[in-house]
Design a protein around this motif. Structure first.
Motif, short mmCIF file in Angstrom:
data_model
loop_
_atom_site.label_atom_id
_atom_site.label_comp_id
_atom_site.label_asym_id
_atom_site.label_seq_id
_atom_site.Cartn_x
_atom_site.Cartn_y
_atom_site.Cartn_z
N LYS A 57 0.84 -1.19 0.00
CA LYS A 57 0.00 0.00 0.00
C LYS A 57 0.88 1.25 0.00
O LYS A 57 1.89 1.31 0.69
CB LYS A 57 -0.90 0.00 1.23
N ALA A 58 0.47 2.23 -0.78
CA ALA A 58 1.18 3.51 -0.84
C ALA A 58 0.90 4.28 0.44
O ALA A 58 -0.21 4.23 0.97
CB ALA A 58 0.73 4.31 -2.04
N THR A 59 1.91 4.98 0.94
CA THR A 59 1.72 5.81 2.12
C THR A 59 1.93 7.29 1.82
O THR A 59 1.63 8.13 2.65
CB THR A 59 2.66 5.39 3.27
N THR A 60 2.45 7.61 0.62
CA THR A 60 2.66 9.01 0.22
C THR A 60 2.15 9.20 -1.21
O THR A 60 2.02 8.24 -1.97
CB THR A 60 4.15 9.39 0.24
N LEU A 61 1.90 10.45 -1.56
CA LEU A 61 1.49 10.74 -2.93
C LEU A 61 2.59 10.37 -3.91
O LEU A 61 2.32 9.89 -5.01
CB LEU A 61 1.16 12.23 -3.09
N GLN A 62 3.85 10.57 -3.52
CA GLN A 62 4.96 10.21 -4.40
C GLN A 62 4.89 8.73 -4.76
O GLN A 62 5.09 8.35 -5.91
CB GLN A 62 6.32 10.55 -3.75
N GLU A 63 4.58 7.89 -3.77
CA GLU A 63 4.45 6.45 -4.03
C GLU A 63 3.25 6.15 -4.93
O GLU A 63 3.35 5.31 -5.83
CB GLU A 63 4.31 5.68 -2.71
N VAL A 64 2.14 6.85 -4.70
CA VAL A 64 0.95 6.64 -5.53
C VAL A 64 1.26 6.94 -6.99
O VAL A 64 1.00 6.13 -7.88
CB VAL A 64 -0.23 7.54 -5.05
N PHE A 65 1.85 8.12 -7.24
CA PHE A 65 2.10 8.53 -8.62
C PHE A 65 3.25 7.75 -9.25
O PHE A 65 3.22 7.47 -10.45
CB PHE A 65 2.28 10.04 -8.71
N ALA A 66 4.24 7.35 -8.46
CA ALA A 66 5.35 6.53 -8.99
C ALA A 66 4.85 5.16 -9.46
O ALA A 66 5.39 4.59 -10.40
CB ALA A 66 6.44 6.37 -7.94
N ALA A 67 3.80 4.65 -8.82
CA ALA A 67 3.27 3.32 -9.16
C ALA A 67 2.35 3.37 -10.38
O ALA A 67 2.10 2.33 -11.01
CB ALA A 67 2.50 2.75 -7.97
N THR B 245 -4.53 18.37 -1.32
CA THR B 245 -4.26 19.29 -0.22
C THR B 245 -3.95 18.56 1.08
O THR B 245 -4.08 17.34 1.18
CB THR B 245 -5.49 20.19 0.01
N GLY B 246 -3.57 19.34 2.08
CA GLY B 246 -3.32 18.79 3.41
C GLY B 246 -1.91 18.27 3.54
O GLY B 246 -1.06 18.46 2.67
N GLU B 247 -1.66 17.59 4.64
CA GLU B 247 -0.33 17.06 4.93
C GLU B 247 0.13 16.12 3.82
O GLU B 247 -0.59 15.21 3.43
CB GLU B 247 -0.34 16.32 6.27
N ALA C 46 -8.68 16.68 -4.04
CA ALA C 46 -9.00 15.88 -2.85
C ALA C 46 -7.93 16.18 -1.81
O ALA C 46 -6.92 16.82 -2.11
CB ALA C 46 -9.00 14.39 -3.18
N SER C 47 -8.14 15.69 -0.61
CA SER C 47 -7.06 15.75 0.37
C SER C 47 -6.07 14.65 -0.01
O SER C 47 -6.43 13.64 -0.63
CB SER C 47 -7.58 15.53 1.79
N ALA C 48 -4.81 14.86 0.34
CA ALA C 48 -3.79 13.84 0.06
C ALA C 48 -4.18 12.52 0.70
O ALA C 48 -4.09 11.46 0.07
CB ALA C 48 -2.42 14.31 0.55
N ALA C 49 -4.66 12.57 1.94
CA ALA C 49 -5.03 11.34 2.66
C ALA C 49 -6.15 10.59 1.95
O ALA C 49 -6.09 9.37 1.80
CB ALA C 49 -5.42 11.67 4.10
N ASP C 50 -7.17 11.32 1.48
CA ASP C 50 -8.27 10.66 0.78
C ASP C 50 -7.81 10.09 -0.55
O ASP C 50 -8.22 8.98 -0.92
CB ASP C 50 -9.44 11.63 0.55
N TYR C 51 -6.95 10.80 -1.28
CA TYR C 51 -6.50 10.27 -2.58
C TYR C 51 -5.63 9.02 -2.39
O TYR C 51 -5.73 8.07 -3.16
CB TYR C 51 -5.78 11.33 -3.41
N ILE C 52 -4.80 9.02 -1.37
CA ILE C 52 -4.00 7.83 -1.07
C ILE C 52 -4.93 6.66 -0.74
O ILE C 52 -4.72 5.53 -1.20
CB ILE C 52 -2.99 8.10 0.06
N ALA C 53 -5.98 6.92 0.04
CA ALA C 53 -6.95 5.87 0.39
C ALA C 53 -7.65 5.34 -0.87
O ALA C 53 -7.86 4.13 -1.01
CB ALA C 53 -7.97 6.39 1.39
N ILE C 54 -7.98 6.23 -1.81
CA ILE C 54 -8.60 5.80 -3.08
C ILE C 54 -7.62 4.92 -3.84
O ILE C 54 -7.98 3.85 -4.33
CB ILE C 54 -9.02 7.03 -3.91
#
Length: 108
Positions: free
Chosen positions: A3-13, A35-37, A67-75
């Motif tokens: 599971k990705a934990t950062t946006l960088q990981e999400v987009f790199a994948a 947005t957000g942390e 979206a918030s970063a946290a919500d997009y990572i969850a998606i």
């Protein structure tokens, strides 16, 4: 898949999850405003059965996704479904909604 934990990981994948055969002649530019942390701005371009991703912004994207970063990572991790997130206002789409739906189809 981990599971990705950062946006960088999400987009790199994303390039590894891209299906050129499903993309066909689909072309679009997506602006992500997260947005957000840990948030940030990313651009995803799909053209000629390829996808490219970079940090930053573009002047006239086909679709802007917010979206918030946290919500997009969850998606991205499959922990939050896209349609309920959209209906609850956690995910906002501006521009070509059909392109956003097609984007979902070209990534596994």
């Amino acid at each position: 898949m981990a599971k990705a934990t950062t946006l960088q990981e999400v987009f790199a994948a994303m390039p590894g999850r891209f299906s050129p055969e499903k993309a066909g002649d689909f072309q679009a530019v997506f602006q992500f405003d997260l947005t957000g942390e840990g948030g940030g701005q990313y651009v995803l371009s799909i053209a000629d059965r390829t996808c490219t991703i970079h940090e930053g912004t573009v002047p006239n994207p086909t679709t802007t996704i917010s979206a918030s970063a946290a919500d997009y990572i969850a998606i991205a991790n499959g922990e939050l479904e896209v349609m309920p997130a959209f209906m609850q206002g956690k995910l906002k789409v501006k521009g070509d909604l059909a392109a956003a739906l097609k984007m979902q189809q070209v990534f596994s």
